[in-house]
Motif scaffolding. Structure first.
Motif: not given
Length: 423
Positions: A157-162, A165, A170
């Motif tokens: 989740m820390k990768l903040h993939l577009p 959420d 993920a």
């Protein structure tokens, strides 16, 4: 083994690894959305749906072009299923598309073995492919469990993939890369030199051809026994993957991440049994493993009396080992008879149709029963008794064949013993 065999194995490993990790991620995604329990159980039959519906066509498709190309296209379809899941399509529908890719993949991955190798190496090759497939199940289920678990999910989740959420999304996004890796190995699979059989312009003419191939295997005195055995084995094993998750939650209070480890334990035992069978069994002695199927069914029933993980782990290893030792020689015998009777791709499609129809039927029954409130313990009892009873009937069927068609069976066994005979 010939050049290209290990490339096939590597491609199969990564594709199966992603399949099994995706199964766990999809279950967790449904739970994240507070979906009813029957939808999780329905993932198994929905995955099998296209195996059944497209069985008349995928075998001919696999025989019509190089097998490596077919495997590449199949992995691309699986990637599309993952992307649809990420874009908000219901997991059951998206997972069904992944099943479509798997349905197209299977005739190619098994059919290429009979094109590449002589009959004397088929049991050994099946030991390899089943062993690696089981290893991918172990690691895939564990990978899926960890990707949605408390240790790895926060890191993803820390990768903040577009557009991502939640932890299941993920995990699914990461598995797209694993499918892409498998597709890369598919492109490196060499040509086998076997002339493709072109598909007819009207695909509907394949329906009577498929029915003829199906009946030809069921009428073959060795093909019918191996087909019945593998159909039952995979029908039950395909659903046990979910049932073990449900049993671990009910009997041990395990989360998805914890329960996924026990599914891996069953697969570990299956891998051991598969490897031992590949070393000790010959093609002409495959039918001697039928009694192990009866024992496997009875062991499934005994799961209901286990409530301690230290007892459950070795028990599940033993259960898996019996299954692995049972299915490898039977699978090799079925491939051998199918290749001789109708060609590799068509025979694998017939095999998939029967096996996946069994998965679909049993899975639909389990999902329906879950919706009505049937407990995991009752479902396990029903499955175990079904396996033991049906395997006993298959054993009686083979003994009757040995009495009434002894000369025909001996002729077929002689073909299995030699690499220079066909029929």
């Amino acid at each position: 083994m010939k050049r290209g065999f290990y490339t096939i194995m590597t491609a199969q490993f990564f594709s199966s690894l992603a399949d099994n990790a995706l199964f766990v991620a999809a279950i967790e995604l449904l739970r994240h959305r507070n979906a009813p329990e029957w939808q999780g159980a329905a993932l198994v039959p929905m995955f099998a749906l296209f195996y059944v519906l497209l069985a008349p066509f995928v075998g001919a498709f696999a025989d019509a072009r190089p097998k490596g190309q077919v495997m590449f296209i199949s992995n691309a379809i699986k990637v599309a299923g993952c992307l649809l899941m990420l874009f908000g399509v219901h997991p059951l529908l998206a997972y069904t598309l992944v099943g479509l890719g798997a349905a197209a993949y299977s005739p190619a991955k098994y059919g290429i073995l009979t094109e590449l190798l002589p009959p004397s190496q088929l049991v050994k090759a099946n030991g390899w492919i089943e062993g690696l497939t089981i290893a991918s199940i172990i690691l895939g289920v564990l990978l899926g469990g960890q990707l949605v678990g408390p240790a790895v999910a926060p890191l993803l989740m820390k990768l903040h993939l577009p557009g991502i959420d939640n932890a299941p999304d993920a995990a699914i996004a990461l598995l797209v890369l694993v499918y892409a890796l498998a597709a890369g190995f598919n492109l490196r699979i060499p040509l086998t030199g076997v002339t493709p059989r072109p598909m007819p312009r009207n695909p509907l003419v394949l329906l009577p051809d498929f029915w003829t191939c199906n009946m030809r295997l069921w009428r073959d005195r060795l093909g019918q026994i191996s087909l019945a055995t593998t159909t039952l084995f995979w029908g039950v094993s395909g659903n046990l993957r979910y049932i073990v998750l449900a049993w671990a939650a009910a009997a041990l209070g395990y989360s998805t991440t914890q329960a996924s480890a026990l599914v891996g334990v069953v697969a570990l035992g299956t891998a051991v049994g598969a490897v031992v069978a590949s070393l000790r069994m010959r093609l002409d002695g495959a039918t001697r493993v039928i009694p192990l199927g009866i024992g496997m069914g009875l062991l499934v029933v005994f799961m209901n009396f286990i409530d301690n993980v230290w007892v459950a782990a070795p028990f599940l290893v033993l259960l898996g080992a019996l299954g692995g030792f049972l299915v490898v020689p039977m699978n090799a015998l079925l491939q051998h008879r199918g290749h001789n009777l109708m060609g590799a791709g068509r025979s694998i499609a017939v095999q998939n149709f029967n096996e996946q129809a069994c998965i679909l039927g049993l899975g639909a029954f389990y999902s329906f029963s879950t919706g009505l409130g049937l407990s995991a313990f009752a479902a396990i009892t029903a499955f175990g008794l079904l396996v033991a009873g049906t395997m006993a009937l298959i054993g009686s069927w083979h003994k009757r064949n040995q009495r009434e068609h002894a000369h025909e069976i001996e002729r077929l066994l002689e073909i299995a013993r030699r690499d220079d005979l066909h029929g």
